[in-house]
Write an enzyme that holds these catalytic residues in place. Structure first.
Site, PDB file in Angstrom:
ATOM      1  N   LYS A  87       0.862  -1.198   0.000  1.00 55.08           N
ATOM      2  CA  LYS A  87       0.000   0.000   0.000  1.00 55.08           C
ATOM      3  C   LYS A  87       0.889   1.236   0.000  1.00 55.08           C
ATOM      4  O   LYS A  87       1.748   1.410   0.873  1.00 55.08           O
ATOM      5  CB  LYS A  87      -0.889  -0.042   1.251  1.00 55.08           C
ATOM      6  CG  LYS A  87      -2.185   0.713   1.129  1.00 55.08           C
ATOM      7  CD  LYS A  87      -3.059   0.394   2.339  1.00 55.08           C
ATOM      8  CE  LYS A  87      -4.333   1.195   2.336  1.00 55.08           C
ATOM      9  NZ  LYS A  87      -5.096   0.997   3.574  1.00 55.08           N
TER      10      LYS A  87
HETATM   11  O1  G3P Z   1      -7.551   1.996   5.365  1.00 59.63           O
HETATM   12  C1  G3P Z   1      -7.879   3.248   4.923  1.00 59.63           C
HETATM   13  C2  G3P Z   1      -9.233   3.770   5.316  1.00 59.63           C
HETATM   14  O2  G3P Z   1     -10.201   2.789   5.201  1.00 59.63           O
HETATM   15  C3  G3P Z   1      -9.288   4.594   6.552  1.00 59.63           C
HETATM   16  O3  G3P Z   1     -10.587   4.770   7.063  1.00 59.63           O
HETATM   17  O4  G3P Z   1     -12.147   5.442   8.838  1.00 59.63           O
HETATM   18  O5  G3P Z   1      -9.732   6.097   9.025  1.00 59.63           O
HETATM   19  O6  G3P Z   1     -11.218   7.181   7.352  1.00 59.63           O
HETATM   20  P1  G3P Z   1     -10.924   5.938   8.128  1.00 59.63           P
END
Ligand code: G3P
Length: 217
Positions: A87
């Site tokens: 990633k």
């Molecule tokens: O893994 C990346 C993403 O899904 C992060 O989510 O909830 O931290 O905006 P969030």
């Protein structure tokens, strides 16, 4: 649409995997930190364990931001297991690195994507997956699902093979909307996946069936 779980928590990964509908896992440095995982060896071991639970792509994020650092880190991560997807953040050196990984047959997930322009660049570099963060877009008063639709349209029009992986999912409706929008993958917290099960009429209907079933004994 494939279902990934967006966590580094092993219990949650096992629970989702036991449902039989899990296709992969995504993690990020914040999710790893939440599990208290520290040091390169522990991090590598954790990814290995995740790969032993789920038979599908497992995104492991680099923390370097320069080309050489991203490549060195990505190579190490890719060696952990065939299912590891490196990633990489949507930055200039990240795009260069994705191109390098593509040429060297290492799968990538371009993360921190918030615009269609970024999505085009990642596809041009050959990213395997693209992660638009729809919840964070909604949080900033824009429409995350609209971005998914726009990117899906562009990728279909241009014939880009990069898979659109809707990330930053906040609720079950996001999952439904992403499926409607044509996302290839949705990576979700366990709560949002389990939230798809819920409907009050299902609960009421089941209670009635079980009550009536008593007379069948
Ligand atoms: O893994 C990346 C993403 O899904 C992060 O989510 O909830 O931290 O905006 P969030």
């Amino acid at each position: 649409m494939n279902f990934f779980i967006d966590t580094a928590n092993l219990d949650q990964i096992k629970e989702a995997n036991d449902l039989g509908i899990l296709d992969g896992v995504t993690t990020n440095p914040s999710l790893m930190a939440k599990e208290g995982i520290k040091g390169e060896e522990a991090i590598m071991e954790h990814y290995k364990t995740i790969c032993s639970i789920v038979d599908g792509p497992v995104s492991a994020e680099v923390i370097s931001t320069d080309f050489d650092g991203i490549i060195a880190e990505g190579k190490k991560l890719a060696k952990i297991h065939d299912n590891i997807v490196v990633k990489v953040p949507m930055i200039k050196d990240g795009i260069k690195a994705i191109k390098w990984f593509t040429e060297n047959e290492i799968n990538t997930n371009c993360t921190l994507v918030f615009s269609a322009g970024q999505a085009i660049l990642a596809a041009k570099a050959g990213a395997t997956f693209l992660s638009p963060f729809i919840g964070r877009i909604d949080d900033s008063n824009w429409d995350g699902v609209e971005l998914i639709k726009q990117i899906v349209d562009i990728y279909n029009t241009q014939g880009y093979p990069t898979a659109v992986l809707a990330a930053s999912i906040r609720n079950p409706l996001h999952i439904v909307k992403c499926a409607e929008a044509g996302a290839d993958v949705c990576t979700c917290p366990l709560d949002s996946i389990l939230g798809l099960l819920k409907h009050p009429l299902t609960d009421i209907g089941l209670a009635k069936f079980l009550e009536d079933a008593k007379s069948l004994k």
